[in-house]
Design a protein around this motif. Structure first.
Motif: not given
Length: 268
Positions: A19-23, A37-39
């Protein structure tokens, strides 16, 4: 006890990291409320599927099954990373291709899904896991179910509810109760974080969920269950192309109540 806890702990850690990586990489898409929103939950589900090989739960996955699941996840991932919001539907992507002479990632996803389904069943047939007649019988389900689950992924929790219902049906048809330590934490985490609009499946996750449910249905060995599931998939595909699955749900009182349960009040 420890042998059952390692999977849930790993899932929780992996979810937090991805989640942190996607954001950080801005790998996000706007949801129904236009909130980015991160997928990343598709990758979390991919991890859980991978762990199913190490410690089987709902169903026993072999390497051929996993190759099918990974390939299906991959074409969804390509659409997430490089796809556009327009056009919509298989018909829309085909028309866009002919009019603009451009192959969209959505068309690649639809066509690639059919090719992957055909190759998967062909390999099962060559390995004598299924007969030629069974391969033809399973083909519509294997092709359509990932696509239909992807179509459902337009509102928070919609796919989670449909997948949970399907998993319960698989358990009933299989007359067994799987080891659910990893599955339980996956569903709880999925429900909590998606309801809070902190994550979503994305096309990669929705396609993967559909592919996994396909394998679970096939492994029940129930031709009747396969037939009913295929008919439902065919019906929903037609509805999506001609009308709208969301409109169908919102115009059906019981489905609307179920669909909106757990969502934020301002979601329509």
């Amino acid at each position: 006890m420890a042998s059952y806890l390692w999977k849930p702990i790993l899932i929780l850690i992996f979810y937090s990291v991805t989640r942190r990586m996607f954001i950080n990489n801005k790998w996000t898409v706007p949801n129904v409320r236009q909130k980015n929103v991160p997928y990343n939950f598709g990758m979390v589900f991919l991890l859980w599927v991978t762990l199913e090989i190490v410690q089987p739960g709902l169903t026993s996955i072999n390497m051929l099954d996993y190759c099918f699941l990974f390939a299906t996840w991959m074409i969804g991932w390509v659409d997430d990373r490089f796809g556009k919001a327009y056009p919509k539907g298989i018909k829309g992507h085909v028309q866009y291709c002919f009019m603009n002479r451009t192959v969209t990632t959505g068309l690649i996803k639809a066509g690639g899904g059919a090719v992957i389904a055909g190759l998967y069943l062909s390999m099962l047939y060559r390995g004598e896991s299924i007969t030629q007649l069974e391969a033809l019988f399973y083909l519509p389900l294997v092709t359509l179910l990932p696509h239909v689950v992807n179509l459902l992924d337009t509102r928070p929790l919609r796919v989670m509810k449909a997948a949970t219902l399907m998993i319960m049906a698989v358990i009933v048809v299989s007359a067994g109760f799987p080891q659910i330590s990893g599955l339980g934490i996956l569903l709880l985490l999925w429900a909590r974080e998606e309801a809070g609009e902190k994550t979503m499946l994305g096309d990669n996750g929705a396609m993967l969920v559909g592919a996994y449910l396909t394998i679970a249905i096939m492994h029940t060995g129930s031709d009747g269950f396969v037939f009913i599931s295929t008919m439902v998939c065919g019906f929903l595909t037609l509805i999506a192309e001609k009308y709208s699955i969301s409109k169908l749900i919102m115009n059906t009182r019981m489905l609307s109540v179920i669909d909106l349960f757990g969502q934020k009040r301002s979601t329509s």
